[in-house]
Design a protein around this motif. Structure first.
Motif, PDB file in Angstrom:
ATOM      1  N   LEU A  27     -10.091  13.738  -5.260  1.00 53.92           N
ATOM      2  CA  LEU A  27      -9.950  12.465  -5.976  1.00 53.92           C
ATOM      3  C   LEU A  27      -8.692  12.448  -6.842  1.00 53.92           C
ATOM      4  O   LEU A  27      -7.964  11.454  -6.896  1.00 53.92           O
ATOM      5  CB  LEU A  27     -11.194  12.189  -6.823  1.00 53.92           C
ATOM      6  N   ALA A  28      -8.445  13.554  -7.512  1.00 53.40           N
ATOM      7  CA  ALA A  28      -7.253  13.628  -8.380  1.00 53.40           C
ATOM      8  C   ALA A  28      -5.981  13.482  -7.557  1.00 53.40           C
ATOM      9  O   ALA A  28      -5.031  12.794  -7.963  1.00 53.40           O
ATOM     10  CB  ALA A  28      -7.240  14.951  -9.153  1.00 53.40           C
ATOM     11  N   GLN A  29      -5.952  14.113  -6.393  1.00 55.07           N
ATOM     12  CA  GLN A  29      -4.762  14.000  -5.542  1.00 55.07           C
ATOM     13  C   GLN A  29      -4.581  12.563  -5.053  1.00 55.07           C
ATOM     14  O   GLN A  29      -3.451  12.081  -4.932  1.00 55.07           O
ATOM     15  CB  GLN A  29      -4.859  14.961  -4.361  1.00 55.07           C
ATOM     16  N   LEU A  30      -5.703  11.878  -4.772  1.00 58.04           N
ATOM     17  CA  LEU A  30      -5.599  10.473  -4.351  1.00 58.04           C
ATOM     18  C   LEU A  30      -4.973   9.629  -5.458  1.00 58.04           C
ATOM     19  O   LEU A  30      -4.207   8.696  -5.189  1.00 58.04           O
ATOM     20  CB  LEU A  30      -6.983   9.925  -3.975  1.00 58.04           C
ATOM     21  N   VAL A  31      -5.300   9.956  -6.706  1.00 59.83           N
ATOM     22  CA  VAL A  31      -4.713   9.224  -7.829  1.00 59.83           C
ATOM     23  C   VAL A  31      -3.188   9.421  -7.848  1.00 59.83           C
ATOM     24  O   VAL A  31      -2.428   8.461  -7.980  1.00 59.83           O
ATOM     25  CB  VAL A  31      -5.364   9.674  -9.161  1.00 59.83           C
ATOM     26  N   ALA A  32      -2.742  10.663  -7.681  1.00 62.87           N
ATOM     27  CA  ALA A  32      -1.290  10.922  -7.665  1.00 62.87           C
ATOM     28  C   ALA A  32      -0.639  10.224  -6.475  1.00 62.87           C
ATOM     29  O   ALA A  32       0.489   9.730  -6.578  1.00 62.87           O
ATOM     30  CB  ALA A  32      -1.011  12.415  -7.621  1.00 62.87           C
ATOM     31  N   LYS A  33      -1.353  10.183  -5.348  1.00 65.91           N
ATOM     32  CA  LYS A  33      -0.787   9.559  -4.139  1.00 65.91           C
ATOM     33  C   LYS A  33      -0.681   8.047  -4.284  1.00 65.91           C
ATOM     34  O   LYS A  33      -0.005   7.400  -3.484  1.00 65.91           O
ATOM     35  CB  LYS A  33      -1.629   9.930  -2.912  1.00 65.91           C
ATOM     36  N   ASP A  34      -1.371   7.502  -5.274  1.00 57.11           N
ATOM     37  CA  ASP A  34      -1.267   6.065  -5.533  1.00 57.11           C
ATOM     38  C   ASP A  34      -0.522   5.814  -6.843  1.00 57.11           C
ATOM     39  O   ASP A  34      -0.625   4.754  -7.448  1.00 57.11           O
ATOM     40  CB  ASP A  34      -2.665   5.439  -5.582  1.00 57.11           C
ATOM     41  N   GLY A  35       0.221   6.821  -7.285  1.00 55.01           N
ATOM     42  CA  GLY A  35       1.040   6.658  -8.487  1.00 55.01           C
ATOM     43  C   GLY A  35       1.972   5.473  -8.290  1.00 55.01           C
ATOM     44  O   GLY A  35       2.421   5.214  -7.177  1.00 55.01           O
ATOM     45  N   GLU A  36       2.246   4.787  -9.361  1.00 55.50           N
ATOM     46  CA  GLU A  36       3.042   3.561  -9.250  1.00 55.50           C
ATOM     47  C   GLU A  36       4.391   3.825  -8.623  1.00 55.50           C
ATOM     48  O   GLU A  36       5.187   4.601  -9.135  1.00 55.50           O
ATOM     49  CB  GLU A  36       3.207   2.942 -10.630  1.00 55.50           C
ATOM     50  N   VAL A  88       0.854  -1.196   0.000  1.00 60.87           N
ATOM     51  CA  VAL A  88       0.000   0.000   0.000  1.00 60.87           C
ATOM     52  C   VAL A  88       0.887   1.242   0.000  1.00 60.87           C
ATOM     53  O   VAL A  88       1.883   1.319   0.714  1.00 60.87           O
ATOM     54  CB  VAL A  88      -0.922  -0.015   1.238  1.00 60.87           C
ATOM     55  N   SER A  89       0.495   2.210  -0.825  1.00 61.66           N
ATOM     56  CA  SER A  89       1.271   3.446  -0.930  1.00 61.66           C
ATOM     57  C   SER A  89       1.425   4.092   0.444  1.00 61.66           C
ATOM     58  O   SER A  89       0.459   4.200   1.195  1.00 61.66           O
ATOM     59  CB  SER A  89       0.569   4.418  -1.870  1.00 61.66           C
ATOM     60  N   PRO A  90       2.645   4.548   0.769  1.00 58.61           N
ATOM     61  CA  PRO A  90       2.827   5.261   2.042  1.00 58.61           C
ATOM     62  C   PRO A  90       2.082   6.594   2.056  1.00 58.61           C
ATOM     63  O   PRO A  90       1.953   7.211   3.111  1.00 58.61           O
ATOM     64  CB  PRO A  90       4.341   5.467   2.114  1.00 58.61           C
ATOM     65  N   LEU A  91       1.579   7.016   0.900  1.00 60.43           N
ATOM     66  CA  LEU A  91       0.851   8.285   0.811  1.00 60.43           C
ATOM     67  C   LEU A  91      -0.660   8.081   0.956  1.00 60.43           C
ATOM     68  O   LEU A  91      -1.423   9.029   0.857  1.00 60.43           O
ATOM     69  CB  LEU A  91       1.163   8.970  -0.526  1.00 60.43           C
ATOM     70  N   ALA A  92      -1.093   6.844   1.168  1.00 62.44           N
ATOM     71  CA  ALA A  92      -2.530   6.562   1.321  1.00 62.44           C
ATOM     72  C   ALA A  92      -3.071   7.262   2.560  1.00 62.44           C
ATOM     73  O   ALA A  92      -2.369   7.405   3.551  1.00 62.44           O
ATOM     74  CB  ALA A  92      -2.753   5.054   1.432  1.00 62.44           C
ATOM     75  N   PRO A  93      -4.337   7.729   2.487  1.00 63.10           N
ATOM     76  CA  PRO A  93      -4.928   8.347   3.685  1.00 63.10           C
ATOM     77  C   PRO A  93      -4.989   7.328   4.823  1.00 63.10           C
ATOM     78  O   PRO A  93      -5.052   6.118   4.576  1.00 63.10           O
ATOM     79  CB  PRO A  93      -6.343   8.742   3.248  1.00 63.10           C
ATOM     80  N   GLN A  94      -5.003   7.824   6.062  1.00 69.15           N
ATOM     81  CA  GLN A  94      -5.048   6.951   7.239  1.00 69.15           C
ATOM     82  C   GLN A  94      -6.330   6.119   7.239  1.00 69.15           C
ATOM     83  O   GLN A  94      -6.350   4.988   7.669  1.00 69.15           O
ATOM     84  CB  GLN A  94      -4.988   7.802   8.520  1.00 69.15           C
ATOM     85  N   SER A  95      -7.432   6.724   6.805  1.00 65.79           N
ATOM     86  CA  SER A  95      -8.711   6.000   6.804  1.00 65.79           C
ATOM     87  C   SER A  95      -9.542   6.465   5.619  1.00 65.79           C
ATOM     88  O   SER A  95      -9.274   7.505   5.025  1.00 65.79           O
ATOM     89  CB  SER A  95      -9.454   6.267   8.109  1.00 65.79           C
ATOM     90  N   GLN A  96     -10.536   5.670   5.285  1.00 66.49           N
ATOM     91  CA  GLN A  96     -11.427   6.017   4.166  1.00 66.49           C
ATOM     92  C   GLN A  96     -12.682   6.700   4.715  1.00 66.49           C
ATOM     93  O   GLN A  96     -13.188   6.290   5.759  1.00 66.49           O
ATOM     94  CB  GLN A  96     -11.838   4.749   3.412  1.00 66.49           C
ATOM     95  N   PRO A  97     -13.205   7.695   4.019  1.00 69.25           N
ATOM     96  CA  PRO A  97     -14.437   8.339   4.497  1.00 69.25           C
ATOM     97  C   PRO A  97     -15.646   7.413   4.322  1.00 69.25           C
ATOM     98  O   PRO A  97     -15.668   6.589   3.414  1.00 69.25           O
ATOM     99  CB  PRO A  97     -14.570   9.574   3.595  1.00 69.25           C
ATOM    100  N   ASP A  98     -16.631   7.548   5.227  1.00 70.33           N
ATOM    101  CA  ASP A  98     -17.918   6.867   5.046  1.00 70.33           C
ATOM    102  C   ASP A  98     -18.773   7.717   4.124  1.00 70.33           C
ATOM    103  O   ASP A  98     -19.059   8.882   4.435  1.00 70.33           O
ATOM    104  CB  ASP A  98     -18.644   6.717   6.395  1.00 70.33           C
ATOM    105  N   LEU A  99     -19.207   7.129   3.012  1.00 69.46           N
ATOM    106  CA  LEU A  99     -20.012   7.916   2.079  1.00 69.46           C
ATOM    107  C   LEU A  99     -21.493   7.752   2.400  1.00 69.46           C
ATOM    108  O   LEU A  99     -21.960   6.622   2.610  1.00 69.46           O
ATOM    109  CB  LEU A  99     -19.719   7.487   0.629  1.00 69.46           C
ATOM    110  N   PRO A 100     -22.241   8.871   2.437  1.00 67.42           N
ATOM    111  CA  PRO A 100     -23.678   8.807   2.729  1.00 67.42           C
ATOM    112  C   PRO A 100     -24.445   8.334   1.503  1.00 67.42           C
ATOM    113  O   PRO A 100     -23.904   8.332   0.393  1.00 67.42           O
ATOM    114  CB  PRO A 100     -24.020  10.255   3.056  1.00 67.42           C
TER     115      PRO A 100
END
Lengths: 416, 416
Positions: free
Chosen positions: A279-288, A9-21
């Motif tokens: 969302l776009a930043q999350l994509v960069a944070k999971d860059g290969e 898992v990317s070290p840049l991944a958020p600590q937790s995922q949000p709960d979506l309503p």
């Protein structure tokens, strides 16, 4: 064909995922269709209430996938009743059989959703050049349609099902109001994790219960994309399948709005823009292979467009990206990347910062530059590179990640 | 600042170096000026006979180095009497001090060569942003001027002195004739080995005893560059210092020719073009971390320019280059790179070959495609990727290398 081993898992991944309503008018279901993977979900089915409007932006590739062609055409015929996303096979560069597979998928989904095939939107991500056996969706999509849910766990499952080599699911949500009526926005994305060993494809889907006409929706999405997904790059490569769609069910019943620049939409616009940036930043944070999240800011360019091209030139430069991976405040490579962008630049007015540390100014090394301070900035996991051109008011901001050996490992492994 | 450890000699290096013959009117000397390195030569001084004409093509960077600015200007004032090249410091992005360092170098060299400063050409390669102490050339260049040689060992020493992180010296030679008079061409280059840890800079210098006016020389060099150095890429990054110069001493005494397209120059043109291609290929073969030499051929494009842009898009794609490093006949990534080039392309007419193995045709996988045959091609150290667009007669050919972990190691190491 075997997949490469999963990277950590990317070290840049958020600590937790949000709960979506829940979003009124949106129902989600996932399934295992066995397209390519085994032991994991690979299909997302999203039921959309009658009257749902859709907007989309797609890859600029001149060789788009069959699903991209389909969605572009379907946008022209009003209405959206279901979205089908599969992972494991991109149905790209599959010739006539690719078009047939998309048509069959739409037919199966239309039967499940009791609507016209042109009300179905389709996205595929995964290996390219392999025929997609859409007959595997038979039964699966009808089953999905009979058991849709809208809770947080359904959203989490949706974000999981569309992943390929992403190392974490990507979700974001916002609540805002249109003329006093509360509306919700939920978004999921899959990123520039490769389908080992094929290609990076960005897919993102945003849903809202707002009531908005199609042309307004399209204008809002296009504007939001310009400052979010069009500002993120991992390696400068463009997938045949990149797809970003926005669906509005209208269930919130807000006041009718007929123009994207209506002041009553200002909060909604801001919320959408924020959600797209997240969302776009999350994509960069999971860059290969990413180990560092990089923000490139360019100011003082002759125009915003010029600033954007310079920022992308910096963000896509292998030499800049490897320097950041090596925690090296190598501003010489930044100068190089500015120079090669081909945009107006005057060497003798250029200033460069890493974080808050100015390392160069007026075309030469900053005499006050502290190597120790710059090194401290480079050791952070978030690094900002800033360039001021000293020519005008043009500004831009883009995001990327560093270039590491893990990128080579992920992308250089044998395909089979 | 310490240098990174030297990478091993490229496996793509030629088995042996050619012995270069003397060129009448050219004398060479090398020295240790101690600009940055210790224990190796870092200055090349080339004495040029009176009447020597010079032509040059330079980086398109908008932030060129001070020596590039100097050479561009010096080309405008007829004549060349000496060339000074130093390695270790690129004198780029050094502001006013950079211009002063160039002026001082020219002054010291002009004294050594007994000519005007504007008859001196200068190139520098190495770390950027560091002031170059040109006073170190005092005494050194005068000493060089007093002991020039023209034998094979002098040419070999010249190619060595301009190296930075190149893993092998680059030399080539051709003998041809102009209207019956034998003329010789010798060339040396340094390539896309980084000055660890700064930037890739390509320098190349070609010398001939042909008698040719400056405008003819410039036209020949520009035309030759288009099919050689402008067709080679390692990582798509453009140095601030790229310099290619052609010097003609006139000592061969061939018949006067006043136009580049004079039929009497056809053999000379061919020899020059060949020599430039050979040097350009040597640069790609010494690309940082290169393990495979890659030729990309594009045919069937709507124009040659379009074919060239598509070929460069393929050659610069990190995903294509990592696939080749992994010996993976991943034509999906080639489709992607064609698509992102933004040039006319019709997915359903595209055909792709690795070596002689056609892997895709008419927008889909070739049904006769043999994975075993393609894998055999990919295991070779020379790999050709060919794309036919099926649209027109436009064709292009470019060269690159694969992208390996060693590239990241070389470029991602700490600067100090």
């Amino acid at each position: 064909m075997s997949s490469a081993k999963s990277p950590p898992v990317s070290p840049l991944a958020p600590q937790s995922q949000p709960d979506l309503p829940p979003i009124r008018g949106v129902g989600l279901a996932t399934a295992q269709a066995g397209i390519r993977y085994s032991g994991r979900t690979d299909v997302l089915y999203v039921a959309l209430a009658e009257g749902t409007q859709a907007a989309g932006v797609f890859t600029r590739s001149k060789c788009p996938s069959a699903p991209v062609d389909w969605c572009r055409e379907a946008l022209g015929s009003a209405g959206a009743r279901a979205l089908v996303v599969n992972s494991g096979n991109a149905n790209a560069f599959t010739g006539l059989r690719g078009r047939e597979a998309v048509a069959l998928t739409a037919e199966i989904a239309a039967e499940a959703a009791a609507c016209r095939p042109q009300d179905i939107f389709i996205a595929s991500t995964g290996v390219i050049g392999e025929p997609l056996d859409a007959s595997k969706f038979r039964g699966v999509l009808a089953d999905c349609a009979g058991r849709t849910e809208d809770g947080a766990s359904a959203w989490a499952a949706a974000a999981q099902a569309i992943m390929t080599t992403d190392t974490f699911p990507k979700l974001a949500t916002r609540r805002t109001a249109i003329d006093g009526t509360t509306v919700t926005l939920n978004g999921i994305a899959k990123g520039a994790g490769m389908i080992a060993p094929d290609m990076a494809t960005m897919l993102s889907f945003v849903f809202t219960d707002a009531a908005l006409p199609q042309d307004v929706l399209q204008a809002l999405l296009a504007a939001g994309t310009a400052t979010s997904f069009n500002c993120v790059t991992v390696d400068g490569d463009t997938s045949t399948s990149d797809t970003l769609m926005l669906f509005a069910t209208g269930a919130a019943g807000n006041a009718a709005v007929s123009a994207a620049d209506d002041p009553r939409l200002s909060d909604f616009r801001a919320a959408l823009d924020e959600l797209l940036v997240e969302l776009a930043q999350l994509v960069a944070k999971d860059g290969e292979g990413a180990r560092k999240f990089v923000t490139v800011r360019v100011t003082g360019a002759t125009s915003d467009a010029s600033a954007h091209r310079i920022a992308m030139s910096i963000a896509n430069s292998p030499l800049v990206k490897t320097a950041i991976a090596g925690e090296d405040a190598n501003w010489g490579r930044v100068v190089m990347a500015v120079g090669k962008a081909g945009e107006p630049a005057d060497r003798d007015r250029l200033a460069i910062w890493f974080g808050d540390v100015r390392v160069a100014r007026e075309g030469a090394r900053d005499p006050d530059y502290s190597e120790a301070a710059a090194s401290a900035v480079m050791r952070e996991s978030d690094v900002t590179v800033r360039v001021d051109l000293g020519l005008g008011d043009g500004a831009a901001r883009v995001w990327t990640c560093d270039l590491t050996k893990l990128y080579i490992e992920i992308n250089g492994d044998y395909r089979s």
